[in-house]
Design a protein around this motif. Structure first.
Motif, PDB file in Angstrom:
ATOM      1  N   ALA A  50       0.829  -1.208   0.000  1.00 52.54           N
ATOM      2  CA  ALA A  50       0.000   0.000   0.000  1.00 52.54           C
ATOM      3  C   ALA A  50       0.862   1.255   0.000  1.00 52.54           C
ATOM      4  CB  ALA A  50      -0.935  -0.014   1.213  1.00 52.54           C
ATOM      5  N   HIS A  51       1.960   1.221   0.753  1.00 55.23           N
ATOM      6  CA  HIS A  51       2.880   2.362   0.810  1.00 55.23           C
ATOM      7  C   HIS A  51       3.499   2.613  -0.566  1.00 55.23           C
ATOM      8  CE1 HIS A  51       5.300   5.225   3.020  1.00 55.23           C
ATOM      9  NE2 HIS A  51       6.411   4.711   2.549  1.00 55.23           N
ATOM     10  N   ARG A  90       2.134   2.015  -3.454  1.00 52.54           N
ATOM     11  CA  ARG A  90       1.120   2.674  -4.295  1.00 52.54           C
ATOM     12  C   ARG A  90       0.924   4.132  -3.877  1.00 52.54           C
ATOM     13  NH1 ARG A  90      -1.270  -2.444  -3.417  1.00 52.54           N
ATOM     14  NH2 ARG A  90      -2.570  -1.595  -1.727  1.00 52.54           N
ATOM     15  N   GLN A  91       0.898   4.371  -2.562  1.00 51.57           N
ATOM     16  CA  GLN A  91       0.661   5.732  -2.065  1.00 51.57           C
ATOM     17  C   GLN A  91       1.780   6.672  -2.456  1.00 51.57           C
ATOM     18  OE1 GLN A  91       0.439   5.916   2.191  1.00 51.57           O
ATOM     19  NE2 GLN A  91      -0.068   8.092   2.247  1.00 51.57           N
ATOM     20  N   ARG A  92       3.032   6.204  -2.368  1.00 52.60           N
ATOM     21  CA  ARG A  92       4.190   7.060  -2.671  1.00 52.60           C
ATOM     22  C   ARG A  92       4.599   6.994  -4.136  1.00 52.60           C
ATOM     23  NH1 ARG A  92       7.170   8.624   1.921  1.00 52.60           N
ATOM     24  NH2 ARG A  92       8.415   9.771   0.377  1.00 52.60           N
ATOM     25  N   GLU A  93       3.840   6.254  -4.945  1.00 54.39           N
ATOM     26  CA  GLU A  93       4.138   6.096  -6.381  1.00 54.39           C
ATOM     27  C   GLU A  93       5.572   5.625  -6.594  1.00 54.39           C
ATOM     28  OE1 GLU A  93       3.103   9.811  -8.219  1.00 54.39           O
ATOM     29  OE2 GLU A  93       0.954   9.391  -8.117  1.00 54.39           O
TER      30      GLU A  93
END
Length: 470
Positions: free
Chosen positions: A8-9, A11-14
């Motif tokens: 998830a991290h 995806r969140q931080r691209e």
């Protein structure tokens, strides 16, 4: 983080890239990268195969494969890469048995902690290392059949006072007097502050930073106390950050113990504490307000000190630091204030939670996983066998009579002597299968073959000054 949280991290931080870090046998971080979308939850269980025969001190070519298994709790975004990159520290597994690989230093550290807990001695062994290093402005060196030289330069170097710097603005630390000067004499304060900020961004707390005693840009950054494995992880990340911040500023940082002749070297003094059920175990009413357990811990460190030097001071250059003078910890003794002793009991607050032991011998060339594990095994041996440390060394060694000084044992004078001590005294490391005979034999073989013998057979530049006209 858990594996799900890592994904998830990303995806969140691209994040575009995932970088795997692991420790080789001598103590150098290795890495390789994969595309971020190739990381799955299964990767955290199954690992990724790589060629272990190409890593120093590991597999033979006929049994090369090993697995890196990323540890999600170590995940962080690299502060230096051009593209968003998530790094994770990995354990190494055997691809057939899926068991921890015995020569992986991080696995050795995990086993040391498990062994301590299995004995009921303590449930936490916490360490706070002090990282000393030099920041130079230029470094050149070569070793060939026909030449051998090194040259380092620093705008802070006392030897540069007369150099035409257009303009030379002065304010250069005097050799041996570099401790705690304010700017502009301390010209590296902004650089160290940036290093500390990068460390904080990566979850690494620092206690202090300052200019150290030597000229030529010697600095120190002290890390906060952490459990053994986490502390070793943080030492490696701190070295990475310090080197890269220096390089991005057009400078170069080195953790080599003694890069300058005739000036102080760089150590890695390490403060240790023991805890059980969140209660400190070192505080008491004995010498230095230590408990009996604390004194036994010192006894273990002193009993095994020569053998520990094989991990605490693992290079030929380390023993150019461990010489008399320059505040070097060379006496196999303990003290509240005498910094020549390899073990010191720092003056701290009245709270029992602040009581600690400072092991002053190590330098930053050490593999922190192996060093901290060996320290713990010596401490546990001292506690189990109630090893008394003898009398403290509270006198100024320069006031001692020669015959009195001769009775105080000293650290080994060479890496060869330390390895011989390790060969003779390593049973305490084998308990609980923490270290293995293979690890001890491989360490001694590697150091003799690749460092001691490599240096022995090559002419030294100073030999030309001594013997060219003989």
């Amino acid at each position: 983080m858990t594996p799900k949280e890592v994904l998830a991290h990303i995806r969140q931080r691209e994040v575009t890239t995932v970088d795997f870090r692991f420790m080789d046998f001598p103590g150098v971080w290795q890495h390789f990268s994969i595309p971020a979308d190739a990381l799955t939850e299964e990767t955290f269980e199954e690992g990724i195969a790589f060629d272990g025969s190409s890593v120093v001190g590991w597999r033979a070519i006929n049994e090369a494969d090993l697995l890196v298994v990323p540890q999600p709790e170590t995940a962080l975004v690299d502060p230096f890469t051009a593209q968003p990159t998530l790094t994770m520290i990995c354990n190494i597994h055997d691809p057939i048995t899926h068991q921890d690989y015995t020569r992986d230093p991080r696995n050795i550290a995990r086993k040391a902690v498990s062994y301590m807990r299995s004995l009921g001695v303590a449930d936490r062994f916490m360490l706070a290392p002090e990282l000393e290093f030099f920041i130079f402005d230029d470094v050149r060196y070569a070793q060939n059949q026909h030449e051998a030289f090194y040259h380092v330069d620093s705008v802070e170097g006392a030897w540069n006072r007369g150099r035409a710097e257009q303009p030379n603005l002065g304010y250069k630390p005097v050799s041996g007097l570099g401790y705690f000067p304010c700017p502009p004499t301390d010209s590296l304060v902004n650089l160290r502050t940036e290093m500390s900020q990068r460390l904080a961004e990566c979850g690494i707390k620092t206690a202090a930073h300052f200019h150290e005693v030597a000229t030529g840009g010697q600095c120190e950054i002290d890390l906060d106390s952490q459990d053994l494995v986490e502390s070793a992880d943080q030492v490696m990340m701190a070295r990475y950050i310090i080197r890269n911040v220096a390089r991005n500023s057009g400078k170069t940082a080195t953790f080599m113990p003694k890069p300058l002749y005739g000036d102080n070297g760089s150590g890695m003094h390490t403060h240790l504490t023991l805890w059980k059920n969140d209660e400190p175990l070192l505080a008491g009413t004995g010498y230095g307000t230590l408990s009996d357990l604390g004194l036994y811990a010192i006894g273990g460190l002193l009993k095994h000190a020569p053998a520990l030097c094989a991990f605490a001071n693992p290079t030929t250059n380390s023993y150019k630091r461990l010489i008399e003078g320059f505040e070097a910890p060379t006496k196999l003794s303990y003290s509240r204030r005498n910094r020549a002793a390899i073990v010191r009991i720092p003056v701290s607050g009245a709270s029992p939670r602040s009581r600690r032991i400072e092991y002053r011998c190590p330098d930053s060339a050490a593999n922190p996983y192996l060093l901290f594990s060996a320290m713990l095994m010596a401490v546990v041996d001292g506690i189990q066998n109630k090893i008394r440390p003898g009398d403290p060394l509270d006198k100024d060694i320069y006031d001692l009579k020669p015959e009195e000084l001769a009775r105080v044992p000293t650290t080994p004078r060479t890496l060869t002597a330390s390895l011989e001590a390790l060969r003779a005294d390593h049973d305490f490391l084998l308990r609980g299968d923490v270290f293995t005979p293979d690890i001890i034999d491989t360490w001694i073989w590697y150091k003799i073959s690749n460092e001691i013998e490599a240096l022995r057979v090559r002419p030294h530049p100073y030999e030309f000054a001594l013997y060219y006209d003989i």
